[in-house]
Design an enzyme around this catalytic site. Structure first.
Site, PDB file in Angstrom:
ATOM      1  N   GLU A  58      97.514  54.228 143.353  1.00  0.00           N
ATOM      2  CA  GLU A  58      95.939  54.536 142.945  1.00  0.00           C
ATOM      3  C   GLU A  58      96.395  56.029 142.505  1.00  0.00           C
ATOM      4  O   GLU A  58      94.622  55.874 141.447  1.00  0.00           O
ATOM      5  CB  GLU A  58      95.509  54.634 144.880  1.00  0.00           C
ATOM      6  N   HIS A 108      93.839  50.684 157.122  1.00  0.00           N
ATOM      7  CA  HIS A 108      93.042  50.242 156.374  1.00  0.00           C
ATOM      8  C   HIS A 108      91.304  50.313 157.137  1.00  0.00           C
ATOM      9  O   HIS A 108      91.004  49.555 156.613  1.00  0.00           O
ATOM     10  CB  HIS A 108      93.381  48.745 156.113  1.00  0.00           C
TER      11      HIS A 108
END
Length: 329
Positions: free
Chosen positions: A58, A127
């Site tokens: 990311e 998550h």
């Protein structure tokens, strides 16, 4: 107007906007596979020159988004999960959020970052976060939290066509929710709240995923003689302070429902803002229904225990609509 599922509405916007504007590029982790369903058929239609599967990094992805936008492309970055915003935060906080200001408005950064957020699906701590309080705090980025298929279509279209970076946060676990979606071109303006249900005893300000349990709570409260208004900010940056304040002024009471952790949550910000703006209209203390300051557990029963739900919203509303708080009138 036709009924569509939430994730279908998002997918249709991506297909329509990339067809409309050949300057749009889309990249991210597994966008070709369309694991969430929102990027289905995008690669097949537009090919590898405009749609890129990327490594799981990311830090690189957010930097790529800034660079591509600065070079003149209109960027859609799919980060999959909201937690991954943290690992891409350097480019987000130091570049994406600041370059327009630092260049005196000479640089546009038309970037739309898509990420699913929230718990309720046993995806465990890494998550299941709700990261919009972090994004609200850095300044310089828009934050959209659509709760319905229609708002998903309208807000995503507005985000993609805008010239400023926007985080479009998908309501995880709600992709199968269906609703009426306007046909053709449809844009929802940023900074304009939506009233999902009118009422006069208490305002329930519900963010994103929390609209559905808030509406269930309002239905239960109606059977108890309490009329609840349910209002959804739709975007947290910009925020419709006037719209929320108008509702609170009418009802005199406020419950804010937010899937983020309680400390420094969007609910805390909204509660503070409304306490300042609507102080003389309030007839009771403002209540927050949030997640405790812990990581989201994996076990289904443990997750459910800390997750906001309609029963907790009903309890909060009843706590400020009983006779004990008439002294605030």
């Amino acid at each position: 107007m036709a009924r569509q599922r939430y994730i279908q509405a998002i997918n249709q916007v991506l297909l329509d906007e990339m067809e409309r504007d050949r300057n749009i590029v889309l990249f991210g982790e597994d966008v070709e596979l369309a694991i969430f369903g929102d990027t289905r058929e995008v690669f097949n239609r537009f090919g590898p020159e405009r749609v890129y599967n990327t490594p799981i990094c990311e830090t690189a992805l957010t930097g790529m988004a800034v660079g591509a936008a600065a070079a003149g492309r209109r960027v859609i970055l799919h980060l999959m999960f909201g937690n991954f915003i943290y690992t891409g935060m350097d480019a987000i906080a130091h570049q994406m959020a600041k370059l327009r200001m630092m260049t005196g408005g000479q640089m546009n950064l038309p970037i739309t970052v898509i990420a699913g957020y929230g718990g309720g699906r046993s995806l465990a701590a890494q998550h299941s976060d709700t990261p919009y309080p972090v994004l609200m705090n850095i300044g310089g980025v828009n934050v959209a939290t659509p709760a319905t298929p229609a708002d998903a279509k309208g807000l995503l279209t507005t985000a993609i066509r805008g010239n400023n970076p926007t985080f479009f946060l998908e309501a995880s676990g709600r992709g199968g929710d269906s609703g009426e979606v306007p046909d053709g071109e449809y844009l929802v303006p940023f900074g304009k709240a939506a009233v999902h249900r009118e009422g006069h005893d208490v305002t329930i300000c519900a963010i994103g995923t929390m609209v559905r349990p808030a509406l269930r709570a309002a239905q239960e409260l109606e059977g108890m003689g309490v009329s609840a208004e349910v209002i959804d900010p739709r975007t947290l940056v910009p925020f419709d302070e006037a719209g929320i304040a108008a509702s609170v002024t009418r009802t005199g009471r406020l419950v804010v429902v937010d899937e983020a952790k309680d400390r420094c949550s969007a609910a805390s910000y909204i509660a503070g803002l409304m306490a300042d703006t609507c102080f003389y209209a309030l007839r009771a203390p403002i209540k927050r229904v949030t997640v405790p300051n812990v990581s989201m557990p994996y076990a289904t029963n443990a997750e459910a225990a800390i997750f906001p739900n309609s029963a907790k919203i009903v309890a909060a509303a009843l706590a400020i609509t009983n006779d004990d708080h008439k002294r605030f009138a």
